[in-house]
Design a protein around this motif. Structure first.
Motif, PDB file in Angstrom:
ATOM      1  N   LEU A   1       0.676  -1.393  -0.172  1.00 14.57           N
ATOM      2  CA  LEU A   1      -0.164  -0.027  -0.087  1.00 14.57           C
ATOM      3  C   LEU A   1       0.933   1.286  -0.008  1.00 14.57           C
ATOM      4  CD1 LEU A   1       0.068   1.128   3.284  1.00 14.57           C
ATOM      5  CD2 LEU A   1      -1.064  -1.205   3.421  1.00 14.57           C
ATOM      6  N   PRO A   2       0.534   2.370  -0.647  1.00 10.40           N
ATOM      7  CA  PRO A   2      -0.818   2.367  -1.210  1.00 10.40           C
ATOM      8  C   PRO A   2      -0.955   1.960  -2.440  1.00 10.40           C
ATOM      9  CG  PRO A   2       0.175   4.621  -0.665  1.00 10.40           C
ATOM     10  CD  PRO A   2       1.122   3.590  -0.266  1.00 10.40           C
ATOM     11  N   HIS A   3      -2.138   1.488  -2.987  1.00  5.82           N
ATOM     12  CA  HIS A   3      -2.205   0.829  -4.136  1.00  5.82           C
ATOM     13  C   HIS A   3      -3.053   1.539  -5.175  1.00  5.82           C
ATOM     14  CE1 HIS A   3      -2.479  -2.958  -6.489  1.00  5.82           C
ATOM     15  NE2 HIS A   3      -3.895  -2.710  -6.628  1.00  5.82           N
ATOM     16  N   LEU A   4      -2.356   1.775  -6.384  1.00  2.93           N
ATOM     17  CA  LEU A   4      -2.886   2.571  -7.612  1.00  2.93           C
ATOM     18  C   LEU A   4      -3.825   1.853  -8.519  1.00  2.93           C
ATOM     19  CD1 LEU A   4      -0.056   4.928  -8.256  1.00  2.93           C
ATOM     20  CD2 LEU A   4      -1.863   5.176  -6.564  1.00  2.93           C
ATOM     21  N   PHE A   5      -4.895   2.154  -9.211  1.00  4.57           N
ATOM     22  CA  PHE A   5      -5.583   1.617 -10.064  1.00  4.57           C
ATOM     23  C   PHE A   5      -4.834   1.075 -11.307  1.00  4.57           C
ATOM     24  CE2 PHE A   5      -8.439   1.297 -13.850  1.00  4.57           C
ATOM     25  CZ  PHE A   5      -9.490   0.413 -13.184  1.00  4.57           C
ATOM     26  N   ILE A   6      -3.632   1.784 -11.706  1.00  3.33           N
ATOM     27  CA  ILE A   6      -2.886   1.142 -12.902  1.00  3.33           C
ATOM     28  C   ILE A   6      -2.158  -0.167 -12.221  1.00  3.33           C
ATOM     29  CG2 ILE A   6      -0.874   2.485 -12.467  1.00  3.33           C
ATOM     30  CD1 ILE A   6      -2.363   1.943 -15.770  1.00  3.33           C
ATOM     31  N   GLU A   7      -2.023  -0.434 -11.153  1.00  2.00           N
ATOM     32  CA  GLU A   7      -1.019  -1.340 -10.762  1.00  2.00           C
ATOM     33  C   GLU A   7      -1.775  -3.040 -10.917  1.00  2.00           C
ATOM     34  OE1 GLU A   7       0.998  -1.152  -6.786  1.00  2.00           O
ATOM     35  OE2 GLU A   7       0.051   0.826  -6.534  1.00  2.00           O
ATOM     36  N   HIS A   8      -3.073  -2.726 -11.416  1.00  2.00           N
ATOM     37  CA  HIS A   8      -3.809  -4.072 -11.726  1.00  2.00           C
ATOM     38  C   HIS A   8      -3.542  -4.468 -13.093  1.00  2.00           C
ATOM     39  CE1 HIS A   8      -6.631  -3.659  -8.359  1.00  2.00           C
ATOM     40  NE2 HIS A   8      -7.083  -2.486  -8.609  1.00  2.00           N
TER      41      HIS A   8
ATOM     42  N   PHE B   1     -11.934   8.282  -9.984  1.00  2.00           N
ATOM     43  CA  PHE B   1     -11.011   9.670  -9.726  1.00  2.00           C
ATOM     44  C   PHE B   1     -11.385   9.953  -8.147  1.00  2.00           C
ATOM     45  CE2 PHE B   1     -10.371   9.943 -14.360  1.00  2.00           C
ATOM     46  CZ  PHE B   1      -9.125  10.435 -14.289  1.00  2.00           C
ATOM     47  N   ASN B   2     -12.374   9.452  -7.511  1.00  2.00           N
ATOM     48  CA  ASN B   2     -12.860   9.967  -6.206  1.00  2.00           C
ATOM     49  C   ASN B   2     -12.540   8.928  -5.015  1.00  2.00           C
ATOM     50  OD1 ASN B   2     -14.539  12.623  -5.905  1.00  2.00           O
ATOM     51  ND2 ASN B   2     -15.302  11.682  -7.793  1.00  2.00           N
ATOM     52  N   ILE B   3     -11.831   7.951  -5.369  1.00  2.00           N
ATOM     53  CA  ILE B   3     -11.677   6.844  -4.368  1.00  2.00           C
ATOM     54  C   ILE B   3     -10.154   6.896  -4.199  1.00  2.00           C
ATOM     55  CG2 ILE B   3     -13.609   5.203  -4.615  1.00  2.00           C
ATOM     56  CD1 ILE B   3     -11.637   3.266  -5.832  1.00  2.00           C
ATOM     57  N   ARG B   4      -9.817   6.642  -2.600  1.00  2.00           N
ATOM     58  CA  ARG B   4      -8.366   6.788  -2.512  1.00  2.00           C
ATOM     59  C   ARG B   4      -7.710   5.606  -1.659  1.00  2.00           C
ATOM     60  NH1 ARG B   4      -6.577  12.425  -2.178  1.00  2.00           N
ATOM     61  NH2 ARG B   4      -8.231  13.607  -2.931  1.00  2.00           N
ATOM     62  N   SER B   5      -6.576   5.542  -1.868  1.00  2.00           N
ATOM     63  CA  SER B   5      -5.818   4.694  -0.925  1.00  2.00           C
ATOM     64  C   SER B   5      -4.692   5.210  -0.144  1.00  2.00           C
ATOM     65  CB  SER B   5      -5.086   3.644  -1.970  1.00  2.00           C
ATOM     66  OG  SER B   5      -4.370   2.474  -1.304  1.00  2.00           O
ATOM     67  N   PHE B   6      -5.071   5.085   1.419  1.00  2.00           N
ATOM     68  CA  PHE B   6      -4.415   5.756   2.374  1.00  2.00           C
ATOM     69  C   PHE B   6      -4.033   7.334   1.831  1.00  2.00           C
ATOM     70  CE2 PHE B   6      -4.034   1.518   3.343  1.00  2.00           C
ATOM     71  CZ  PHE B   6      -3.854   1.467   5.041  1.00  2.00           C
ATOM     72  N   GLY B   7      -4.957   7.962   1.452  1.00  2.00           N
ATOM     73  CA  GLY B   7      -4.965   9.265   0.958  1.00  2.00           C
ATOM     74  C   GLY B   7      -4.355   9.496  -0.159  1.00  2.00           C
ATOM     75  N   ILE B   8      -4.168   8.710  -0.959  1.00  2.00           N
ATOM     76  CA  ILE B   8      -3.462   8.933  -2.478  1.00  2.00           C
ATOM     77  C   ILE B   8      -4.880   8.462  -3.298  1.00  2.00           C
ATOM     78  CG2 ILE B   8      -1.681   8.248  -3.869  1.00  2.00           C
ATOM     79  CD1 ILE B   8      -0.617   9.490  -1.578  1.00  2.00           C
ATOM     80  N   PRO B   9      -4.872   9.405  -4.302  1.00  2.00           N
ATOM     81  CA  PRO B   9      -6.042   8.832  -5.210  1.00  2.00           C
ATOM     82  C   PRO B   9      -5.586   7.983  -6.080  1.00  2.00           C
ATOM     83  CG  PRO B   9      -5.658  11.199  -5.247  1.00  2.00           C
ATOM     84  CD  PRO B   9      -4.624  10.918  -4.548  1.00  2.00           C
ATOM     85  N   ILE B  10      -6.284   6.864  -6.240  1.00  2.00           N
ATOM     86  CA  ILE B  10      -5.890   5.625  -6.962  1.00  2.00           C
ATOM     87  C   ILE B  10      -5.517   5.916  -8.593  1.00  2.00           C
ATOM     88  CG2 ILE B  10      -7.220   3.860  -5.323  1.00  2.00           C
ATOM     89  CD1 ILE B  10      -8.879   3.629  -7.636  1.00  2.00           C
ATOM     90  N   MET B  11      -6.128   7.034  -8.981  1.00  2.00           N
ATOM     91  CA  MET B  11      -5.892   7.376 -10.578  1.00  2.00           C
ATOM     92  C   MET B  11      -4.800   8.083 -10.609  1.00  2.00           C
ATOM     93  SD  MET B  11      -8.415   5.504 -11.975  1.00  2.00           S
ATOM     94  CE  MET B  11      -8.498   6.137 -13.745  1.00  2.00           C
ATOM     95  N   ASN B  12      -3.875   8.280  -9.405  1.00  2.00           N
ATOM     96  CA  ASN B  12      -2.643   9.285  -9.473  1.00  2.00           C
ATOM     97  C   ASN B  12      -1.761   8.734 -10.428  1.00  2.00           C
ATOM     98  OD1 ASN B  12      -0.882  11.051  -8.481  1.00  2.00           O
ATOM     99  ND2 ASN B  12       0.079   9.436  -7.478  1.00  2.00           N
TER     100      ASN B  12
END
Length: 500
Positions: free
Chosen positions: A276-283, A451-462
């Motif tokens: 973590l944090p886990h970004l969407f692109i990591e999928h 674009f609105n959900i976060r992973s430990f404060g980091i936007p997952i679409m970051n």
């Protein structure tokens, strides 16, 4: 530590026993704690040269290394020639007699009990109210092997197993730096499962680390048998079908994540490690991406992204076009679809829903079956049942093609499997009501949600802001910086960024 304090306070509230200088009394105290547990071994020891020196050792059968226990602890205690004038016998035993890798002296009854149930041996010496905790852990563990779910064409073939210390050793071999920090914790009031937080000092963001520790200290549960227990308890988006905490069984993947500024969470008894944090692109990223040529790695990643769009969209778009927007299709193609649907009793929407549900049933059944039966089941389900359903006019052939395409492309990205199924059905529901407008509204809602959900404060679409390791994998000489908003030290390489 908070669980430890709670557990210790409960023992104290229940009149926690206290060790005395009488060996027989101490033995009765420990055996009373483990009454009706026949795996507790009690071994009396009397020195051969001085019979006044008496000891007793406790351990759990099957959890200790018997060779180490017999040759390095019991045998020296039996044969050592003690000086009759010595007064500090227990320290002599700890420093000069036993050959265990680590020896701790304690009078805390809680520590003694925890040491016994975790595979250590506890040595009591007559005349002393302290005990020696000897490291004799020696239970069987699974051999190191490549994870079935994360196979690669190139790169390391090793994967984590169920031993946390073996897993940390594999990680240490890849990150030989004193900046790798490991903080142990205990999870589960009854399981008392050992876990640890790993990060690289100077690279990981301390705010994210503090937030993780706050969430770990906040929940209370009786047992943690897998990291998914913890993942769901500390997840920032507990109702989201998109995971915001990553997981892997590969040491090289964990090392790579730590080098990017992420934090890893290990748990004893499971080969899965949280990152973590886990970004969407990591999928859509794979270990292969970093071991293969960046051209081929980029093509593979683009195929995974295209497969994601196809697997969530194909059923919805097919239903929208065939039911609401026939004019989009060329006339010959539309005539072929109409001919294929002749004598099929159900509407296209119902047909599509039933086939998607049947596909998920077959997939789930195949996962639960042994591998050899699962392959046979897949062939029977895909070929025999599918062809028979078309011949019997229960479903049309185009629907079989669309469902198979959606199913196969969904297998490209197994890490987001659950989210794909939910998104696919939502888009299908919307398109079956509003046609292509429903599909477009659904995709817009999905993008707004992501674009609105976060992973430990980091936007997952970051990750979309980065051009180096997103849609394509840039060559290593171009990836000079770590991901934004994550690492404290942003610089990955100090070279000029140009290849020789």
């Amino acid at each position: 530590m908070w669980i430890r304090r709670i557990y210790a306070s409960k023992i104290k509230d229940n009149n926690r026993p206290i060790l005395t200088t009488d060996l027989n009394t101490n033995i009765r105290l420990i055996r009373n704690i483990f009454k009706d547990d026949e795996t507790l071994i009690t071994r009396y020891i009397e020195n051969q040269t001085d019979t006044t020196i008496k000891c007793c050792i406790f351990y759990i059968d099957g959890m200790v290394n018997n060779k180490l226990l017999n040759e390095d602890i019991i045998k020296p205690l039996l044969e050592h020639k003690f000086d009759p004038k010595v007064s500090d016998l227990i320290n002599i035993v700890a420093k000069q007699v036993t050959l265990s890798g680590s020896v701790d002296k304690t009078s805390d009854f809680y520590q003694i009990i925890q040491a016994i149930v975790y595979g250590d041996s506890v040595l009591l010496v007559n005349g002393y109210s302290d005990a020696l905790i000897l490291n004799t852990k020696g239970w069987a563990t699974r051999a190191i092997a490549e994870p079935e779910a994360e196979r690669v064409l190139r790169g390391p073939r090793e994967g984590f197993n169920e031993s946390i210390m073996a897993n940390l050793t594999m990680l240490r071999r890849k990150l030989r730096t004193q900046d790798l920090k490991i903080k142990f914790k205990v999870f589960g009031a009854r399981t008392q499962t050992k876990g640890c937080i790993c990060y690289i000092e100077g690279v990981a963001n301390k705010d994210i680390l503090a937030e993780l520790e706050r969430r770990l200290d906040k929940f209370s549960i009786d047992g943690t048998l897998d990291v998914n227990y913890i993942s769901e308890l500390i997840d920032e988006e507990p109702y989201s079908p998109i995971k915001t905490i990553g997981s892997t069984e590969r040491p090289d993947t964990v090392a790579g994540k730590l080098l990017e500024g992420r934090i890893a969470l290990f748990l004893d008894g499971t080969p899965v490690v949280l990152t973590l944090p886990h970004l969407f692109i990591e999928h859509f990223q794979s270990s292969d991406d970093y071991y293969l040529n960046y051209f081929f790695a980029s093509i593979g990643r683009l195929l995974r992204i295209f497969g994601f769009l196809l697997t969530i969209s194909a059923p919805a778009v097919y239903v929208a076009i065939t039911c609401f927007h026939h004019e989009i299709l060329p006339t010959p193609l539309m005539m072929s679809i109409i001919m294929a649907r002749q004598s099929v009793p159900m509407p296209t929407v119902v047909e599509m829903f039933l086939m998607l549900i049947m596909f998920e049933i077959l997939r789930e059944t195949g996962n639960r079956m042994p591998s050899n039966i699962g392959q046979s089941l897949s062939i029977v389900g895909a070929l025999v049942v599918g062809q028979a359903a078309v011949d019997a006019k229960l479903v049309s052939a185009p629907v079989i093609v669309i469902v198979a395409t959606a199913g196969i492309t969904g297998l490209l990205i197994p890490r987001i499997k659950g989210g794909i199924i939910i998104i696919r059905f939502i888009l299908l529901c919307l398109s079956s009501i509003l046609g292509l407008y429903g599909y477009i509204f659904g995709m817009m809602g999905l993008m707004i949600y992501l674009f609105n959900i976060r992973s430990f404060g980091i936007p997952i679409m970051n990750g979309l802001q980065s051009k180096q390791d997103m849609y394509i994998r840039s060559p290593w000489w171009n990836m000079m910086k770590r991901p934004q908003f994550m690492a404290v030290d942003k610089t990955r390489s100090n070279s000029d960024g140009d290849p020789e």
